[in-house]
Scaffold this active site. Structure first.
Site, mmCIF file in Angstrom:
data_model
loop_
_atom_site.group_PDB
_atom_site.id
_atom_site.type_symbol
_atom_site.label_atom_id
_atom_site.label_comp_id
_atom_site.label_asym_id
_atom_site.label_seq_id
_atom_site.Cartn_x
_atom_site.Cartn_y
_atom_site.Cartn_z
ATOM 1 N N LYS A 13 0.827 -1.208 0.000
ATOM 2 C CA LYS A 13 0.000 0.000 0.000
ATOM 3 C C LYS A 13 0.864 1.261 0.000
ATOM 4 C CE LYS A 13 -2.134 -1.016 3.883
ATOM 5 N NZ LYS A 13 -1.515 -2.300 4.281
ATOM 6 N N ARG A 88 -8.526 0.878 10.165
ATOM 7 C CA ARG A 88 -8.070 -0.485 10.416
ATOM 8 C C ARG A 88 -9.065 -1.246 11.286
ATOM 9 N NH1 ARG A 88 -2.365 0.496 9.598
ATOM 10 N NH2 ARG A 88 -1.127 -1.401 9.610
ATOM 11 N N ARG A 122 11.924 -6.227 4.034
ATOM 12 C CA ARG A 122 11.720 -4.776 3.904
ATOM 13 C C ARG A 122 12.762 -4.006 4.711
ATOM 14 N NH1 ARG A 122 5.892 -2.133 4.672
ATOM 15 N NH2 ARG A 122 6.014 -2.862 6.823
ATOM 16 N N ARG A 155 12.395 -2.148 10.323
ATOM 17 C CA ARG A 155 11.410 -1.728 11.313
ATOM 18 C C ARG A 155 11.278 -2.790 12.396
ATOM 19 N NH1 ARG A 155 6.129 0.030 8.024
ATOM 20 N NH2 ARG A 155 5.211 -1.127 9.736
ATOM 21 N N ARG A 166 1.091 -9.124 13.687
ATOM 22 C CA ARG A 166 0.389 -8.149 12.834
ATOM 23 C C ARG A 166 -0.615 -8.825 11.911
ATOM 24 N NH1 ARG A 166 5.305 -5.516 10.247
ATOM 25 N NH2 ARG A 166 3.931 -4.259 8.973
HETATM 26 P P1 ADP Z 1 1.926 -1.893 7.780
HETATM 27 O O1 ADP Z 1 3.217 -2.020 7.121
HETATM 28 O O2 ADP Z 1 1.581 -3.021 8.691
HETATM 29 O O3 ADP Z 1 0.806 -1.506 6.865
HETATM 30 P P2 ADP Z 1 1.856 0.697 9.076
HETATM 31 O O4 ADP Z 1 3.108 1.406 8.807
HETATM 32 O O5 ADP Z 1 0.622 1.100 8.361
HETATM 33 O O6 ADP Z 1 2.151 -0.846 8.900
HETATM 34 O O7 ADP Z 1 1.499 0.741 10.654
HETATM 35 C C1 ADP Z 1 2.427 0.343 11.630
HETATM 36 C C2 ADP Z 1 1.781 0.270 12.997
HETATM 37 O O8 ADP Z 1 1.185 1.544 13.341
HETATM 38 C C3 ADP Z 1 0.619 -0.714 13.137
HETATM 39 O O9 ADP Z 1 1.064 -2.027 13.372
HETATM 40 C C4 ADP Z 1 -0.119 -0.108 14.347
HETATM 41 O O10 ADP Z 1 0.526 -0.383 15.562
HETATM 42 C C5 ADP Z 1 -0.009 1.383 14.080
HETATM 43 N N1 ADP Z 1 -1.148 1.874 13.287
HETATM 44 C C6 ADP Z 1 -1.088 2.375 12.019
HETATM 45 N N2 ADP Z 1 -2.311 2.719 11.572
HETATM 46 C C7 ADP Z 1 -3.178 2.420 12.580
HETATM 47 C C8 ADP Z 1 -4.586 2.514 12.737
HETATM 48 N N3 ADP Z 1 -5.371 2.983 11.749
HETATM 49 N N4 ADP Z 1 -5.125 2.110 13.915
HETATM 50 C C9 ADP Z 1 -4.373 1.644 14.905
HETATM 51 N N5 ADP Z 1 -3.046 1.502 14.831
HETATM 52 C C10 ADP Z 1 -2.437 1.881 13.676
#
Ligand code: ADP
Length: 209
Positions: A13, A88, A122, A155, A166
């Site tokens: 994404k 989410r 990654r 990360r 996750r």
């Molecule tokens: P991914 O690579 O899993 O898509 P993101 O960079 O979008 O990861 O998000 C990393 C972390 O930030 C999530 O695992 C969560 O802890 C937090 N986070 C991001 N967006 C949200 C959300 N909409 N609601 C709750 N927590 C979030």
């Protein structure tokens, strides 16, 4: 155009959003990036969410929704945006519906095995958030960002234990949004396998561009 990018972690994404924002000339709003910036800057919000992000759990809805609401106050979102990583949960989606009209929800579909491969390889430039993959999209010099020359990091939540957590969190809390948006007639499924350019092309077609 107001867009939501939905899909499991590792589906690409963020990578596609970075390309699409140039094409569509709208901002890319990644809640993950906003949280990581808060952590890096050691703000109150950052202190509050640091351990949650490292574990791969979700930040509470109230905190996340408040952050997004604040981001929408910036005028650059008036002509459209790409939301990446938000909503989410169903509760977040209900809050979003009260804040903004959504044109399309693009659902990035990708199998489990491929997700784990992508996430574990990654790497990221900490200051710019630029994303690489050790095999699929390596930097010119191993371990170094192409533009800033800074060392790339992995990360905390891309380490194996956190990845599994996750995915579980995604299945339990986020996957129900597929049906939620399907019922609203907003869902556009795309196959997230393949090179970024081809996924981008599919995405643009799915939203009628
Ligand atoms: P991914 O690579 O899993 O898509 P993101 O960079 O979008 O990861 O998000 C990393 C972390 O930030 C999530 O695992 C969560 O802890 C937090 N986070 C991001 N967006 C949200 C959300 N909409 N609601 C709750 N927590 C979030």
């Amino acid at each position: 155009m107001n867009l939501v990018f939905l899909g499991p972690p590792g589906a690409g994404k963020g990578t596609i959003a970075a390309l699409a924002k140039e094409r569509l000339d709208i901002p890319h709003i990644s809640t993950g990036d906003l949280f990581r910036a808060a952590i890096k800057n050691e703000t109150e919000l950052g202190k509050q969410v640091k351990s949650i992000l490292a574990s791969g759990e979700l930040v509470p809805d109230s905190v996340t929704v408040a952050m997004v609401r604040e981001r929408f106050l910036l005028k650059d979102t008036d002509n459209g945006f790409i939301l990446d990583g938000f909503p989410r949960t169903i509760a977040q989606a209900d809050s979003l519906a009260e804040m903004k009209f959504i044109d399309h929800v693009v659902n990035f579909e990708l199998g489990r095995e491929e997700i784990v491969k992508r996430l574990s390889g990654r790497r990221m430039c900490k200051s710019t958030g630029r994303i690489y993959h050790i095999i699929y999209n390596p930097p010119k010099v191993e371990g170094i960002d192409d533009e800033t020359n800074e060392p790339l990091i992995q990360r905390e939540d891309d380490k194996e234990e956190a990845i599994l957590n996750r995915l579980e969190v995604y299945d339990r809390q986020t996957a129900p949004l597929i049906e939620y948006y399907e019922k609203k007639g907003l869902l556009r499924n795309i196959d997230a396998k393949g090179a970024p350019e081809s996924v981008l092309a599919q995405m643009l077609e799915a939203i009628g561009r």
